[in-house]
Design an enzyme around this catalytic site. Sequence first.
Site, short mmCIF file in Angstrom:
data_model
loop_
_atom_site.label_atom_id
_atom_site.label_comp_id
_atom_site.label_asym_id
_atom_site.label_seq_id
_atom_site.Cartn_x
_atom_site.Cartn_y
_atom_site.Cartn_z
N LYS A 126 23.02 6.53 -1.64
CA LYS A 126 24.17 5.83 -1.07
C LYS A 126 25.01 5.25 -2.21
O LYS A 126 24.46 4.74 -3.20
CB LYS A 126 23.69 4.72 -0.14
N SER B 23 26.14 1.67 7.78
CA SER B 23 27.05 2.05 6.70
C SER B 23 26.56 3.20 5.85
O SER B 23 27.28 3.71 4.99
CB SER B 23 27.28 0.84 5.80
N SER C 193 22.05 -0.42 9.11
CA SER C 193 22.85 0.58 8.39
C SER C 193 22.09 1.82 7.94
O SER C 193 22.70 2.79 7.51
CB SER C 193 23.54 -0.07 7.20
#
Length: 486
Positions: free
Chosen positions: A79, A149, A173
Amino acid sequence: MHPADLTLADAAAAVREGGLSPVELTESVLERIDAVDPRLGAYATVAGEAARRAAARAEREIAAGRYRGPLHGIPFALKDIIDAAGLPTGAGSRVRAGHLAQADSTVAARLAEAGAVLLGKAHTHEFAYGLTTPQTRNAWDQGRVAGGSSGGSAVAVAAGEATFALGTDTGGSIRVPAALNGTVGLKPTYGLVPRHGVVPLSWSLDHVGPLTRTVRDAALVLSALTGHDPRDPAALRTPPAASLLPPDGDLTGLRIGVPADYYFDRVTPDVEAAVRTALARMADLGAALVEVRIPMARYVQATQWGLMVPEATAYHERTLRTVPELYGPDVRVLLEAGTLVSAADHLRAQRSRTLMRRAWLDLFDRVDVLAGPTVPMTAVERGRESVEWPDGSTESVSDAYVRLCAPANITGLPALSLPVGRDWAGLPIGMQLIGRPLDEATVLRAGHAYETAHGPEGAGDGGAAPRPAPHRAGPPSAGPGATEVR
């Protein structure tokens, strides 16, 4: 099967036995990225040449008898709030334009030590402060949100653009995009995986964990990430896990808590039916289903926001003051709202968390894991901002997606999302399993037993996840249940 579609465990076995080379596997995944990522937008940065060099190095090491373990030669994504030396950590924001990581984060360093091959950085909602990841499209339906996210990480895994990926989870997330894209997502116990080198959203709620195709794969990745690091003040003083691989077998003796409230309130019929069917199948495997009530349920969202919002604003205080125009409108509004939270309100949220943790630990005197939907609905159309429920209530999409995930962040308990079916539109549905602190082994055992016996959709395929159709350009036509959430 195309190498890019192999599970981590299957790819690792093939690499170890010499039937598949790390170079072949990595090239297969890079080809997949070239083919589908222009449409899906999972990646912020692809480091193809560096990945090829790492794969070639892994191949030489393995050929020389220096096999490091199941992650050796396996391609993965990080990420884009997790540092990897020499690569940008953009955090999805113009605020970080031109930033280049000077050193590896703890988790990147541990994966490098395990011999894994870094493909690049996956898109995140700006500074991990959102539940949709607007740069990225859902792996099953490009007209739908990816979730966030860690949306880029989930889509990369679902579409075969990475064998596994790392994400972060502050209010769901990891688990939200896992559920919306049909992957497995694991949020470990708070502090089990060090966060040094990870851009924070909320210091007291942030977790790092894996997104994978199977529960077994999640265990393999987590085993490489654990262990104390003094550079993270919240890191637990636990030794690295020797192995978290769940054993094969049934669920005899396992007590699964089934909430009578909260987790099945305001969920779509498709989601409820899929999760209850999965629970019945777990009972067939020997588990005992125990009805429970969720403690302090009415305070969950107020506590989550009361902790996260002021902590996020505190981290961004300087740049919010000096370059506010560089933030996206949605994130800027949230950060500005954090300036309005009083110290008294933040302290009340901390007190609420303490009471909630204690009450949840008492709940686990009666059960071994708690089970329910990961999110109350499947992936909504891109651009949708609110959901109207049949009882007439309206909820923002972000509030809906965070609602069932937040308790595990507030309490710091380990939580696993795994796919258990699809809705009327063919979109994945996730079930969440929550366990005691540091009892990832039991959570993984429960998920693995279900997955092995029934597959991610109860199809009896041994857990091999079906591939999404990343070519779809828009939402499906209306079908049964299409008006359940408007």
